[in-house]
Design a protein around this motif. Structure first.
Motif, PDB file in Angstrom:
ATOM      1  N   LYS A 104       0.885  -1.358   0.074  1.00 26.19           N
ATOM      2  CA  LYS A 104       0.008  -0.021  -0.111  1.00 26.19           C
ATOM      3  C   LYS A 104       0.684   1.255   0.044  1.00 26.19           C
ATOM      4  O   LYS A 104       0.456   2.272  -0.689  1.00 26.19           O
ATOM      5  CB  LYS A 104      -0.881  -0.033   1.316  1.00 26.19           C
ATOM      6  CG  LYS A 104      -2.176  -1.036   1.006  1.00 26.19           C
ATOM      7  CD  LYS A 104      -2.817  -0.969  -0.027  1.00 26.19           C
ATOM      8  CE  LYS A 104      -4.109  -1.933  -0.204  1.00 26.19           C
ATOM      9  NZ  LYS A 104      -4.921  -1.763  -1.463  1.00 26.19           N
ATOM     10  N   LEU A 105       2.051   1.223   0.644  1.00 21.17           N
ATOM     11  CA  LEU A 105       2.750   2.202   0.949  1.00 21.17           C
ATOM     12  C   LEU A 105       3.576   2.516  -0.434  1.00 21.17           C
ATOM     13  O   LEU A 105       3.596   3.640  -1.028  1.00 21.17           O
ATOM     14  CB  LEU A 105       3.868   2.115   1.877  1.00 21.17           C
ATOM     15  CG  LEU A 105       3.520   2.040   3.418  1.00 21.17           C
ATOM     16  CD1 LEU A 105       4.634   1.707   4.228  1.00 21.17           C
ATOM     17  CD2 LEU A 105       3.064   3.724   3.685  1.00 21.17           C
ATOM     18  N   LEU A 106       3.884   1.574  -1.390  1.00 22.39           N
ATOM     19  CA  LEU A 106       4.607   1.531  -2.617  1.00 22.39           C
ATOM     20  C   LEU A 106       3.697   2.217  -3.568  1.00 22.39           C
ATOM     21  O   LEU A 106       4.182   2.822  -4.364  1.00 22.39           O
ATOM     22  CB  LEU A 106       4.905   0.238  -2.921  1.00 22.39           C
ATOM     23  CG  LEU A 106       5.519   0.091  -4.360  1.00 22.39           C
ATOM     24  CD1 LEU A 106       6.779   1.018  -4.587  1.00 22.39           C
ATOM     25  CD2 LEU A 106       6.111  -1.242  -4.821  1.00 22.39           C
ATOM     26  N   GLU A 107       2.321   1.614  -3.415  1.00 20.59           N
ATOM     27  CA  GLU A 107       1.118   2.170  -4.513  1.00 20.59           C
ATOM     28  C   GLU A 107       1.030   3.740  -4.300  1.00 20.59           C
ATOM     29  O   GLU A 107       1.129   4.196  -5.064  1.00 20.59           O
ATOM     30  CB  GLU A 107      -0.242   1.562  -4.024  1.00 20.59           C
ATOM     31  CG  GLU A 107      -0.216   0.130  -4.647  1.00 20.59           C
ATOM     32  CD  GLU A 107      -1.625  -0.757  -4.052  1.00 20.59           C
ATOM     33  OE1 GLU A 107      -2.231  -0.013  -3.669  1.00 20.59           O
ATOM     34  OE2 GLU A 107      -1.339  -1.839  -4.043  1.00 20.59           O
ATOM     35  N   MET A 108       1.161   4.210  -2.905  1.00 22.20           N
ATOM     36  CA  MET A 108       1.160   5.662  -2.693  1.00 22.20           C
ATOM     37  C   MET A 108       2.182   6.334  -3.232  1.00 22.20           C
ATOM     38  O   MET A 108       2.309   7.284  -3.773  1.00 22.20           O
ATOM     39  CB  MET A 108       0.948   5.917  -1.263  1.00 22.20           C
ATOM     40  CG  MET A 108      -0.418   5.966  -0.645  1.00 22.20           C
ATOM     41  SD  MET A 108      -0.577   6.036   0.870  1.00 22.20           S
ATOM     42  CE  MET A 108       0.198   7.505   1.449  1.00 22.20           C
ATOM     43  N   ALA A 109       3.569   5.829  -2.900  1.00 24.76           N
ATOM     44  CA  ALA A 109       4.790   6.174  -3.393  1.00 24.76           C
ATOM     45  C   ALA A 109       4.877   6.423  -5.019  1.00 24.76           C
ATOM     46  O   ALA A 109       5.255   7.604  -5.207  1.00 24.76           O
ATOM     47  CB  ALA A 109       6.050   5.458  -2.830  1.00 24.76           C
ATOM     48  N   ARG A 110       4.513   5.398  -5.647  1.00 20.42           N
ATOM     49  CA  ARG A 110       4.337   5.471  -6.920  1.00 20.42           C
ATOM     50  C   ARG A 110       3.487   6.420  -7.399  1.00 20.42           C
ATOM     51  O   ARG A 110       3.815   7.350  -8.615  1.00 20.42           O
ATOM     52  CB  ARG A 110       4.003   4.000  -7.351  1.00 20.42           C
ATOM     53  CG  ARG A 110       4.116   3.659  -9.005  1.00 20.42           C
ATOM     54  CD  ARG A 110       3.762   2.419  -9.360  1.00 20.42           C
ATOM     55  NE  ARG A 110       2.246   2.142  -9.013  1.00 20.42           N
ATOM     56  CZ  ARG A 110       1.769   0.996  -9.159  1.00 20.42           C
ATOM     57  NH1 ARG A 110       2.865  -0.284  -9.459  1.00 20.42           N
ATOM     58  NH2 ARG A 110       0.678   0.769  -8.801  1.00 20.42           N
ATOM     59  N   ALA A 111       2.465   6.553  -7.015  1.00 22.69           N
ATOM     60  CA  ALA A 111       1.424   7.556  -7.351  1.00 22.69           C
ATOM     61  C   ALA A 111       1.846   9.162  -7.195  1.00 22.69           C
ATOM     62  O   ALA A 111       1.637   9.938  -8.055  1.00 22.69           O
ATOM     63  CB  ALA A 111      -0.007   7.547  -6.605  1.00 22.69           C
ATOM     64  N   LEU A 112       2.715   9.029  -6.108  1.00 24.47           N
ATOM     65  CA  LEU A 112       3.208  10.739  -5.769  1.00 24.47           C
ATOM     66  C   LEU A 112       4.289  11.045  -6.929  1.00 24.47           C
ATOM     67  O   LEU A 112       4.776  11.912  -6.845  1.00 24.47           O
ATOM     68  CB  LEU A 112       3.796  10.628  -4.356  1.00 24.47           C
ATOM     69  CG  LEU A 112       2.450  10.659  -3.344  1.00 24.47           C
ATOM     70  CD1 LEU A 112       3.339  10.321  -1.918  1.00 24.47           C
ATOM     71  CD2 LEU A 112       1.681  11.921  -3.386  1.00 24.47           C
ATOM     72  N   MET A 113       4.907  10.095  -7.576  1.00 29.75           N
ATOM     73  CA  MET A 113       5.837  10.347  -8.681  1.00 29.75           C
ATOM     74  C   MET A 113       5.520  11.442  -9.566  1.00 29.75           C
ATOM     75  O   MET A 113       6.591  12.127 -10.053  1.00 29.75           O
ATOM     76  CB  MET A 113       6.346   9.133  -9.363  1.00 29.75           C
ATOM     77  CG  MET A 113       7.133   8.001  -8.585  1.00 29.75           C
ATOM     78  SD  MET A 113       8.874   8.715  -7.883  1.00 29.75           S
ATOM     79  CE  MET A 113       9.525   8.735  -9.703  1.00 29.75           C
ATOM     80  N   SER A 114       4.376  11.719  -9.833  1.00 28.41           N
ATOM     81  CA  SER A 114       4.149  12.717 -10.643  1.00 28.41           C
ATOM     82  C   SER A 114       3.271  14.032 -10.086  1.00 28.41           C
ATOM     83  O   SER A 114       2.871  14.742 -10.584  1.00 28.41           O
ATOM     84  CB  SER A 114       2.933  12.162 -11.386  1.00 28.41           C
ATOM     85  OG  SER A 114       1.782  11.949 -10.727  1.00 28.41           O
ATOM     86  N   ASP A 115       3.982  14.218  -8.893  1.00 33.25           N
ATOM     87  CA  ASP A 115       3.452  15.547  -7.978  1.00 33.25           C
ATOM     88  C   ASP A 115       1.917  15.954  -8.164  1.00 33.25           C
ATOM     89  O   ASP A 115       1.793  16.905  -8.940  1.00 33.25           O
ATOM     90  CB  ASP A 115       4.268  16.708  -8.601  1.00 33.25           C
ATOM     91  CG  ASP A 115       5.834  16.520  -8.292  1.00 33.25           C
ATOM     92  OD1 ASP A 115       5.873  15.956  -7.110  1.00 33.25           O
ATOM     93  OD2 ASP A 115       6.598  16.818  -8.837  1.00 33.25           O
ATOM     94  N   PRO A 116       1.028  15.080  -7.858  1.00 32.45           N
ATOM     95  CA  PRO A 116      -0.298  15.274  -8.026  1.00 32.45           C
ATOM     96  C   PRO A 116      -1.087  16.363  -7.257  1.00 32.45           C
ATOM     97  O   PRO A 116      -0.234  16.684  -5.898  1.00 32.45           O
ATOM     98  CB  PRO A 116      -1.086  13.791  -7.794  1.00 32.45           C
ATOM     99  CG  PRO A 116       0.141  13.100  -6.940  1.00 32.45           C
ATOM    100  CD  PRO A 116       1.360  13.556  -7.131  1.00 32.45           C
ATOM    101  N   LYS A 117      -2.127  16.802  -7.559  1.00 32.08           N
ATOM    102  CA  LYS A 117      -2.737  17.977  -6.693  1.00 32.08           C
ATOM    103  C   LYS A 117      -3.500  17.110  -5.819  1.00 32.08           C
ATOM    104  O   LYS A 117      -4.009  17.556  -4.718  1.00 32.08           O
ATOM    105  CB  LYS A 117      -3.439  18.878  -7.483  1.00 32.08           C
ATOM    106  CG  LYS A 117      -2.553  19.717  -8.352  1.00 32.08           C
ATOM    107  CD  LYS A 117      -3.458  20.482  -9.173  1.00 32.08           C
ATOM    108  CE  LYS A 117      -2.329  21.505 -10.091  1.00 32.08           C
ATOM    109  NZ  LYS A 117      -3.182  21.843 -11.362  1.00 32.08           N
TER     110      LYS A 117
END
Ligand code: ATP
Length: 258
Positions: free
Chosen positions: A164-177
């Motif tokens: 779950k942490l990896l899924e979050m970290a991966r999503a944050l790679m694009s600097d989302p809003k």
């Protein structure tokens, strides 16, 4: 404070054969807070997530159908342009991703979110130059989520909570809003629960908008600033966690589903 919606949805409908999975008149997600989307099984939460992230399309053009993110109309946009606009969702690790290393998952996250065009044509050289930068950022995020020591391990070897942490970290790679989490507590052992909640709260404290779908009521009560309840495709209630859980319509919807 004053309402400041980052996501606005009007008149979005999705039918599957005779079933109306989603029929939402109006929904707003406020910027910079944690919003939970809850509801009994089959309420339409996942379908709604798919619709607003461009992974699914509404069934029919409906009068007044419109949705926008951060002031940008999204009605006819693809999943990759939704991600480019700054709305990013987590994905459960699939078989293929499990066979890749943690670091490769992160690099793929950057590619997924920024769109294929970065890897093709004239953008390819730009990408190569940026690669070191992207890698440094991946390492920072892995450090933040206590996964750096695992960077060369297969994602499939991680525990439920680490995934779950990896899924979050991966999503944050694009600097989302805005980050959208699909059942972030599913399969997480108690040892990692607090850490996961803490990470979500610190993202919010840094200004990130968080929208999550969840069955775990402890989590919903503990970290949601706002709760939206869906049943049979419709929004039946919204408010603070204690308010919606005391709402008779919500109690009835949950009882009716079991
Ligand atoms: P859960 O909490 O169980 O994940 P949910 O709230 O996410 O449920 P959805 O998965 O969005 O609900 O499903 C809403 C309704 O739409 C259900 O009746 C479901 O059976 C139906 N549905 C969803 N996807 C499809 C599909 N691809 N084909 C047919 N019916 C579908």
């Amino acid at each position: 404070g004053k309402p400041d919606p980052i996501l606005k949805v009007d008149n979005i409908v999705r039918n599957f054969g005779g079933i109306t999975a989603v029929d939402v008149d109006h929904l707003e997600v406020q910027r910079g807070i944690i919003t939970a989307l809850i509801g009994p099984n089959g309420a339409g939460k996942t379908t709604f997530f798919n619709l607003i992230t461009g992974f699914d399309r509404p069934s029919s053009a409906r009068q007044g159908a419109h949705w926008s993110f951060d002031g940008r109309t999204l009605d006819k946009t693809s999943a990759s342009s939704v991600a480019l606009a700054g709305m990013v969702r987590t994905f459960q690790l699939t078989k293929a991703l499990n066979r890749m290393t943690v670091m490769d998952n992160m690099m793929l996250g950057a590619r997924d979110q920024k769109g294929e065009r970065l890897l093709n044509g004239p953008f390819w050289f730009t990408w190569k130059k940026q690669e070191a930068e992207v890698e440094a950022k991946a390492k920072d995020l892995l450090q933040r989520f206590s996964l750096l020591a695992k960077k060369d391990d297969f994602a499939g070897s991680l525990s439920g909570g680490q995934r779950k942490l990896l899924e979050m970290a991966r999503a944050l790679m694009s600097d989302p809003k805005m980050i959208m989490l699909d059942e972030p507590m599913a399969g997480v052992n108690p040892a990692l629960t607090q850490s996961l909640l803490g990470h979500i709260q610190s993202l919010r404290d840094e200004g990130m908008t968080v929208l999550f779908v969840e069955h775990d009521m402890h989590m919903v009560r503990h970290i949601s600033d706002w709760v939206v309840v869906m049943a049979e495709g419709r929004i039946i209630s919204e408010g603070r966690a204690d308010e919606v859980m005391a709402d008779q319509a919500v109690v009835d919807a949950y009882l009716g589903a079991h």
